[in-house]
Motif scaffolding. Structure first.
Motif, PDB file in Angstrom:
ATOM      1  N   LEU A  22      42.201  40.854  30.654  1.00  0.00           N
ATOM      2  CA  LEU A  22      41.515  41.428  31.815  1.00  0.00           C
ATOM      3  C   LEU A  22      42.110  42.804  32.076  1.00  0.00           C
ATOM      4  O   LEU A  22      43.317  42.928  32.332  1.00  0.00           O
ATOM      5  CB  LEU A  22      41.687  40.528  33.046  1.00  0.00           C
ATOM      6  CG  LEU A  22      41.059  41.071  34.341  1.00  0.00           C
ATOM      7  CD1 LEU A  22      39.564  41.305  34.196  1.00  0.00           C
ATOM      8  CD2 LEU A  22      41.328  40.119  35.513  1.00  0.00           C
ATOM      9  N   ALA A  23      41.260  43.818  31.972  1.00  0.00           N
ATOM     10  CA  ALA A  23      41.694  45.190  32.274  1.00  0.00           C
ATOM     11  C   ALA A  23      41.012  45.602  33.561  1.00  0.00           C
ATOM     12  O   ALA A  23      39.797  45.437  33.705  1.00  0.00           O
ATOM     13  CB  ALA A  23      41.317  46.126  31.136  1.00  0.00           C
ATOM     14  N   ILE A  24      41.818  46.094  34.501  1.00  0.00           N
ATOM     15  CA  ILE A  24      41.285  46.420  35.828  1.00  0.00           C
ATOM     16  C   ILE A  24      41.385  47.924  36.057  1.00  0.00           C
ATOM     17  O   ILE A  24      42.436  48.525  35.820  1.00  0.00           O
ATOM     18  CB  ILE A  24      42.048  45.637  36.924  1.00  0.00           C
ATOM     19  CG1 ILE A  24      41.986  44.127  36.600  1.00  0.00           C
ATOM     20  CG2 ILE A  24      41.463  45.929  38.303  1.00  0.00           C
ATOM     21  CD1 ILE A  24      42.713  43.251  37.583  1.00  0.00           C
ATOM     22  N   SER A  74      34.748  53.941  30.073  1.00  0.00           N
ATOM     23  CA  SER A  74      35.237  54.810  28.993  1.00  0.00           C
ATOM     24  C   SER A  74      35.792  54.003  27.813  1.00  0.00           C
ATOM     25  O   SER A  74      35.889  54.514  26.701  1.00  0.00           O
ATOM     26  CB  SER A  74      36.288  55.786  29.519  1.00  0.00           C
ATOM     27  OG  SER A  74      37.482  55.080  29.832  1.00  0.00           O
ATOM     28  N   ILE A  75      36.127  52.731  28.038  1.00  0.00           N
ATOM     29  CA  ILE A  75      36.664  51.970  26.907  1.00  0.00           C
ATOM     30  C   ILE A  75      35.553  51.419  25.989  1.00  0.00           C
ATOM     31  O   ILE A  75      35.820  50.995  24.880  1.00  0.00           O
ATOM     32  CB  ILE A  75      37.612  50.818  27.326  1.00  0.00           C
ATOM     33  CG1 ILE A  75      36.834  49.654  27.955  1.00  0.00           C
ATOM     34  CG2 ILE A  75      38.726  51.296  28.239  1.00  0.00           C
ATOM     35  CD1 ILE A  75      37.651  48.363  27.961  1.00  0.00           C
ATOM     36  N   VAL A  76      34.304  51.459  26.479  1.00  0.00           N
ATOM     37  CA  VAL A  76      33.203  50.885  25.678  1.00  0.00           C
ATOM     38  C   VAL A  76      33.118  51.580  24.307  1.00  0.00           C
ATOM     39  O   VAL A  76      32.989  50.928  23.272  1.00  0.00           O
ATOM     40  CB  VAL A  76      31.853  50.978  26.422  1.00  0.00           C
ATOM     41  CG1 VAL A  76      30.699  50.510  25.532  1.00  0.00           C
ATOM     42  CG2 VAL A  76      31.895  50.146  27.705  1.00  0.00           C
ATOM     43  N   GLU A 111      47.584  49.313  25.454  1.00  0.00           N
ATOM     44  CA  GLU A 111      47.796  50.762  25.343  1.00  0.00           C
ATOM     45  C   GLU A 111      46.482  51.507  25.592  1.00  0.00           C
ATOM     46  O   GLU A 111      46.436  52.461  26.379  1.00  0.00           O
ATOM     47  CB  GLU A 111      48.333  51.054  23.936  1.00  0.00           C
ATOM     48  CG  GLU A 111      48.973  52.418  23.820  1.00  0.00           C
ATOM     49  CD  GLU A 111      49.545  52.633  22.410  1.00  0.00           C
ATOM     50  OE1 GLU A 111      50.302  51.752  21.933  1.00  0.00           O
ATOM     51  OE2 GLU A 111      49.201  53.653  21.793  1.00  0.00           O
ATOM     52  N   LEU A 112      45.442  51.056  24.925  1.00  0.00           N
ATOM     53  CA  LEU A 112      44.154  51.745  25.018  1.00  0.00           C
ATOM     54  C   LEU A 112      43.622  51.746  26.451  1.00  0.00           C
ATOM     55  O   LEU A 112      43.177  52.772  26.970  1.00  0.00           O
ATOM     56  CB  LEU A 112      43.158  51.087  24.060  1.00  0.00           C
ATOM     57  CG  LEU A 112      41.786  51.724  23.920  1.00  0.00           C
ATOM     58  CD1 LEU A 112      41.285  51.601  22.475  1.00  0.00           C
ATOM     59  CD2 LEU A 112      40.769  51.102  24.864  1.00  0.00           C
ATOM     60  N   CYS A 113      43.704  50.588  27.115  1.00  0.00           N
ATOM     61  CA  CYS A 113      43.170  50.515  28.482  1.00  0.00           C
ATOM     62  C   CYS A 113      44.005  51.369  29.445  1.00  0.00           C
ATOM     63  O   CYS A 113      43.446  52.062  30.304  1.00  0.00           O
ATOM     64  CB  CYS A 113      43.094  49.068  28.961  1.00  0.00           C
ATOM     65  SG  CYS A 113      41.866  48.100  28.054  1.00  0.00           S
ATOM     66  N   VAL A 135      46.588  45.574  33.211  1.00  0.00           N
ATOM     67  CA  VAL A 135      46.031  44.968  32.005  1.00  0.00           C
ATOM     68  C   VAL A 135      46.866  43.730  31.699  1.00  0.00           C
ATOM     69  O   VAL A 135      48.089  43.834  31.612  1.00  0.00           O
ATOM     70  CB  VAL A 135      46.112  45.927  30.782  1.00  0.00           C
ATOM     71  CG1 VAL A 135      45.454  45.292  29.557  1.00  0.00           C
ATOM     72  CG2 VAL A 135      45.487  47.284  31.086  1.00  0.00           C
ATOM     73  N   PHE A 136      46.232  42.572  31.586  1.00  0.00           N
ATOM     74  CA  PHE A 136      47.031  41.384  31.258  1.00  0.00           C
ATOM     75  C   PHE A 136      46.169  40.329  30.571  1.00  0.00           C
ATOM     76  O   PHE A 136      44.935  40.360  30.664  1.00  0.00           O
ATOM     77  CB  PHE A 136      47.698  40.804  32.517  1.00  0.00           C
ATOM     78  CG  PHE A 136      46.738  40.469  33.618  1.00  0.00           C
ATOM     79  CD1 PHE A 136      46.186  39.190  33.720  1.00  0.00           C
ATOM     80  CD2 PHE A 136      46.383  41.431  34.565  1.00  0.00           C
ATOM     81  CE1 PHE A 136      45.305  38.887  34.736  1.00  0.00           C
ATOM     82  CE2 PHE A 136      45.485  41.124  35.584  1.00  0.00           C
ATOM     83  CZ  PHE A 136      44.951  39.846  35.676  1.00  0.00           C
TER      84      PHE A 136
END
Lengths: 468, 468
Positions: free
Chosen positions: A232-234, A243-245, A307-309, A317-318
């Motif tokens: 889960l990235a918040i 932007s991560i898409v 890292e990316l998120c 991010v967890f």
């Protein structure tokens, strides 16, 4: 309205001759159960004249032959979990043909990794039968617990794993089909490549029951990945989340699911479930599921995702508890309708790399028109379920509000290369939009194909488009 | 023969009015270049009445409108590298419409990972343009150096990477098409999921130029994997080699290529190249290419492949020099025709897990009928190129030999759930087989769809099937 024949006693008797007494119903209490699907717009509710329950392809063929002779519409229907009234009678009237008694799993071939099923099997049962053999049926619509596999094929249902495995069309090797004229054939094959004439199964699947009634499906099974993790990235802003898409495929990360929930969606679901959700004050969620057969690879992916998120502005991010986070995602729809009983749910789809821009445009439209919205998205494939909410809007102004919003929204969707529906279909409800937004030459070709399959316009007439 | 009109001087003048003097040829020396494709059967050679060279979709539309008015067949043609005479005139006569002057790469969008091209671009140039941006165009037919991307779309070309990436249809987001009636439209979209009417692009692609002329393609690009390795596994028996086809997906190994060459194919290519090949005395080859972004993963895959292939009876397994091993694979076809100038090449396709059984059946047919064969296969997708060889068979007995062999072979192919063509198409050459082996209801639907698109039967008539 076209000059279809009314359902007379004589016709009911002919149906009984084909299907037996138990195979035909005209009981008003029964018929009313088929007046709607999961869509809420009362103007599309319509009680059919009769419901029939075939149990074999031959039954279905005989009903369609009779319908052609007698000039009566036939509306195929699965579990009735659609949202666009594709499996409901319209002003043409006619017979509902329910596949609920064609509900057998005929074969699960673990060795060759396929399954043969009838159309009335629940999708969850298909998934379970695959899993029992250590395999995966990759189709996974959110309504999996209640919908039928035949209905999934009919609408080319998408769902949560489509970003990795494709839509229902991609899960089907071949289908047994009864044509609108009542002939039985098989389309498709268990082949990975083929150049032997036109692949007609690809247009029958997704035709919302207008080109044929599917009476058997050979489904593709794939190895069940050994390891699976949900990150889960918040994010503080929708833009950061979006932007991560594009960043994921470029980083060589192929998620199995990539689900977006905006902050309002998180909050309304939190309230509905009565369970505190992380960073629900400001957080926009991106649920990223990755699978692998290699445990080390999963660890590497978690590190890479973290890292990316963070590089893209995530505030947290967890690795999430799978059951818990999917409970949030899957309860959203009910939470949203509970909070806002009157609303319109859209099924916009745009290229995934345009989803961020679409959300920006919609935010602007929402602000300009003072119409509140909330959204969840199958972000990896650009499919956005936007709820347009009736809040502080008088009843009599609501239809105009929706119309104005949709006009601006669909203009934006099409400008970005998108389409009306990502996974729900057009049905009866969106055929005006279909007529407005589809290229006239393309639409004329679709109608010509419909006429080629169904010269008498007997099978689910007036869905997706009117042929004349 | 249908009453099509002959090409008169008046019609040539009308074509010149549309396309200019340079856009039309009736020069016999020029026309003869279009009398054939890469197929060798002289009975299908036929010089067209004229060749036209449009440069825009509007040109193509105008030619088709004229052809409908004047009742003249139009045969679309790419590079002429087909094998089934799909892009050659037949007894109906008519005009060849060559796409060779529509050869521009219009856009390469590295950010959004797509490319827009005209149909006359060579496939190798498409691949190179993608690679220049660090991306992969995954279509990879063996004829890539000479064929056109439009022809790949027309036949739904497969090739070496189809096992991983799918066929040409899977590489195409959308197409600009001129319909048989001469109208321009766009079909498809840059979407991963869509349920908005019938996906007609899926049947136009692979229709061998019978449902429309593709004038522009939006192609999918994917990240170029960072690491790639080719493992050559050598087996004493065909059966052992084939046993890995099913074992790989079960072991969670997804090869990018999985190419099989039987021992005779290895030997004939060794002789042709004049280069000693490993274990060519008894070896059947399986070339397994695996790709990854993760160097460790590649090492793990090599270890896993070594173990798996040895477990399945390999006599040798090693990482091969990519250039060298693909030189062997890609020179097979020329080597085989050099060794056996008279032969018939088949394009059988069966479910990959039935390929071993097909090879056994073919071995038996070959022995029973005393007809030698050799085979290479895109094993991962069950596509077998069997060469039926004319050795020690008198000329006058050869056609009957081929017919007898094909009868037995196609019966086996269809019994195993296969089809006539995996990637070459039906064209003019195999339409009798198509008529014989296709379910009559399915074939009637295909013809009805053809009539829906092309009511005057103007576009590539008589290919795949005759509509009447």
């Amino acid at each position: 309205m076209k000059p279809y024949q009314k359902i007379t006693k004589d016709i009911i008797q002919k149906l009984v001759d084909i299907l037996g007494e138990k195979g035909v119903s005209t009981d008003p209490d029964r018929l009313v159960q088929y007046e709607r699907d999961e869509g809420v717009e009362r103007e599309f509710f319509r009680t059919p004249d009769a419901v029939v329950y075939p149990t074999t392809a031959e039954d279905v063929a005989a009903v369609l032959q009779l319908a052609n002779t007698e000039n009566i519409p036939v509306i195929p229907r699965g579990a009735g979990t659609g949202l666009e009234f594709g499996a409901v009678a319209n002003t043409y009237g006619g017979i509902i043909l329910s596949t609920e008694k064609m509900n057998r799993i005929l074969e699960v071939n673990g060795e060759k990794m396929y399954m043969v099923v009838e159309p009335g099997v629940r999708t969850a049962d298909v998934q379970a039968a695959a899993k029992a053999q250590g395999l995966l049926y990759a189709g996974d619509p959110c309504s999996g617990d209640s919908c039928f596999i035949g209905g999934n094929a009919s609408t080319n249902a998408g769902g949560n794993r489509a970003v990795r495995y494709g839509t229902t069309r991609d899960q089907i090797y071949s289908i047994e089909v009864v044509t609108p004229l009542g002939q039985i054939t098989r389309l498709g094959s268990r082949l990975k490549k083929v150049s032997t004439g036109y692949p007609l199964e690809k247009i029958v699947i997704g035709s919302e029951g207008t080109l044929g009634i599917i009476t058997k499906l050979v489904l593709k099974l794939v190895p069940l990945p050994k390891y699976s993790v949900n990150v889960l990235a918040i994010f503080k802003t929708i833009d950061d989340a979006m932007s991560i898409v594009n960043a994921l495929p470029k980083a060589g990360i192929e998620p199995t699911c990539l689900e977006f929930m905006d902050n309002d969606s998180v909050r309304v679901t939190e309230k509905f479930l009565g369970e505190k959700q992380p960073h629900s004050d400001i957080g926009n969620y991106m649920i990223i599921q990755v699978d692998s057969n290699d445990e080390d690879r999963i660890d590497d992916l978690c590190v890479a995702l973290d890292e990316l998120c963070h590089d893209h502005g995530a505030i947290d991010v967890f690795v999430a508890d799978a059951e818990r986070i999917w409970k949030v995602r899957k309860n959203f729809s009910e939470a949203s309708t509970t909070d806002s009983p009157i609303m319109v749910m859209e099924d916009f789809v745009v290229p995934a790399d345009e989803l961020a821009d679409l959300l920006k445009e919609l935010e602007k439209i929402s602000a300009d028109q003072k119409t509140p919205v909330r959204s969840v998205a199958h972000a990896g494939d650009g499919n956005l379920h936007l709820d347009i909410l009736k809040k502080d809007i008088p009843d009599d102004q609501w239809p105009a509000k929706v119309e104005a919003f949709e006009k601006a929204a669909y203009d934006a969707v099409y400008r970005l290369g998108g389409r009306i529906s990502g996974e729900h279909g057009i049905g009866e409800k969106r055929k005006n939009l279909m007529a407005h937004y589809t290229d006239p030459v393309e639409l004329a070709l679709m109608k010509a194909v419909k006429k080629a399959f169904d010269p008498n316009d007997i099978l689910n007439p007036g869905k997706i488009f009117d042929v004349e």
